[in-house]
Design a protein around this motif. Structure first.
Motif: not given
Length: 417
Positions: A61-66, A132-141
């Motif tokens: 969960x630190x790297x991906x979003x499902x 399902x789809x496993x996405x790369x997690x991104x955080x943006x301000x």
């Protein structure tokens, strides 16, 4: 018989037959027990379906979003009623899960597994596989905005002021593709029917350019919002009322106030009564000269508040113009000689009543001797003439209504002989 018993072959045959009989008896008992066990098992084995079991996904969960994970599956349990009851009512540890811990981003079809079952209970999952789809997690301000709803439903005359809110920015986390679609982060405050300032918390949501909601994580999830609600106001000119009278000889040149306008706050009905503010009064009997006063501003009935607590009122006064008549002011002949005599025919006796007009303070100081009417005859020949009177008088005195000409007779020494 004894010979048979003493024969080794006979004994071997008898032993073989006895063994065969014992084997047959044991075999028959085993088959009967197995049959009995089979019947017992069939009598006490059952099935039960657990519906809407939530699927637990396991991934980094630190790297991906499902995304696209179905919310639940149905699990059919088979086993003894005792064990099924233990699994569903006692232990309650049945878990449906998918394992993506070693998977890379992308579209996945994975099997739904079940664990937490007692030994002897089997499970069948429906559906057995999920996409399902496993996405790369991104955080943006991103910056935050707060919008007002139902401003047209505010009570008549009320308006909403500038919105204050915190935080001014948030962090949004989600699939890279979704994060790139975000156009703005907004919270909404409903101000309909509000007649007092609003202080509240509002949820913050992400939207694309078309205004569609984007399902990403927003942190923090809410904003503290303050919305001032301004009551009806009306700005009107200040009109100073007067009471009493100035002392004799004074008049008002001007009355002004600073400020010259005032803003009233109240209900729309009460404000409609005011085209000007006439609640401030000055007593003229106390005014002797140009004066500036600081006056408290009253709050009239029906008005909630006024924009200023006091005003500066300037009263400028001036002397009144009065009229005064001086009787028998003598006219003075100028330009006569021993050879040239002049006689004033009209007005008789060579004197006129003089009416003057001016400020009272000036006229109070004016003496009859200050007034002089001169008849210049130096250029006149013998005969009767109408001569303009040259009035010599102090400044700021009006002699408009006074006689301006006199009839003069000129005689010379020659004519008298």
């Amino acid at each position: 018989m004894d010979k048979l018993l003493n024969s080794s072959w006979f004994v071997k045959i008898i032993a073989f037959l006895l063994a065969l009989m014992m084997y047959t008896i044991v075999t028959m008992e085993t088959q009967e027990e197995a049959a009995n066990r089979s019947i017992f098992s069939k009598m006490y084995t059952e099935s039960e379906t657990i519906q809407d079991v939530e699927i637990t996904p396991y991934f980094d969960e630190k790297q991906y979003v499902l995304t696209d994970l179905p919310s639940s599956v149905d699990i059919t349990l088979t086993g003894s009623s005792r064990l099924i009851t233990k699994a569903t009512k006692v232990d309650k540890e049945v878990e449906a899960y998918i394992d993506l811990t070693n998977e890379d981003p992308g579209n996945k079809r994975v099997k739904v597994n079940v664990r937490g079952l007692p030994e002897g209970v089997k499970a069948k999952v429906k559906p057995e596989y999920v996409d399902v789809i496993l996405h790369k997690k991104v955080t943006k301000e991103m910056p935050v905005n707060v919008d007002l709803k139902n401003t047209r439903k505010l009570p008549e005359g009320y308006t909403a002021g500038d919105v204050e809110f915190s935080p001014k920015s948030v962090k949004v986390t989600g699939p890279e593709g979704m994060i790139n679609q975000i156009s703005f982060i907004t919270g909404f405050v409903d101000v309909g029917d509000a007649d007092e300032p609003i202080r509240t918390k509002v949820p913050l949501r992400a939207y694309n350019q078309q205004g569609d909601l984007i399902d990403v994580q927003v942190s923090p999830e809410t904003a503290e919002v303050s919305v001032p609600i301004k009551k009806p106001k009306k700005t009107v000119p200040i009109s100073i009322r007067t009471s009493g009278e100035l002392e004799e000889g004074l008049s008002i040149a001007s009355i002004t106030s600073d400020p010259n306008e005032i803003t009233l706050t109240g209900t729309t009905t009460s404000l409609d009564k005011y085209d000007s503010f006439k609640e401030i009064s000055i007593d003229l009997s106390k005014i002797k000269k140009d004066t500036t006063l600081t006056v408290d501003v009253p709050v009239p009935d029906g008005i909630e508040s006024v924009s200023v607590k006091e005003v500066s009122v300037s009263i400028d006064v001036e002397d009144e113009e009065v009229t005064r008549t001086f009787e028998d002011v003598p006219l003075t002949l100028l330009g006569t000689t021993d050879e040239k005599k002049a006689t004033i025919l009209d007005p008789e006796d060579g004197a006129v009543d003089v009416t003057v007009k001016g400020k009272k303070s000036t006229l109070d100081l004016l003496q009859k001797s200050d007034l002089e009417g001169i008849l210049d005859v130096s250029q006149l020949e013998e005969g009767t003439h109408e001569v303009k009177i040259d009035w010599k008088n102090p400044a700021d005195i009006d002699l408009t209504d006074t006689v301006q000409e006199a009839s003069v007779e000129i005689q010379t020494e020659t004519s008298s002989q």
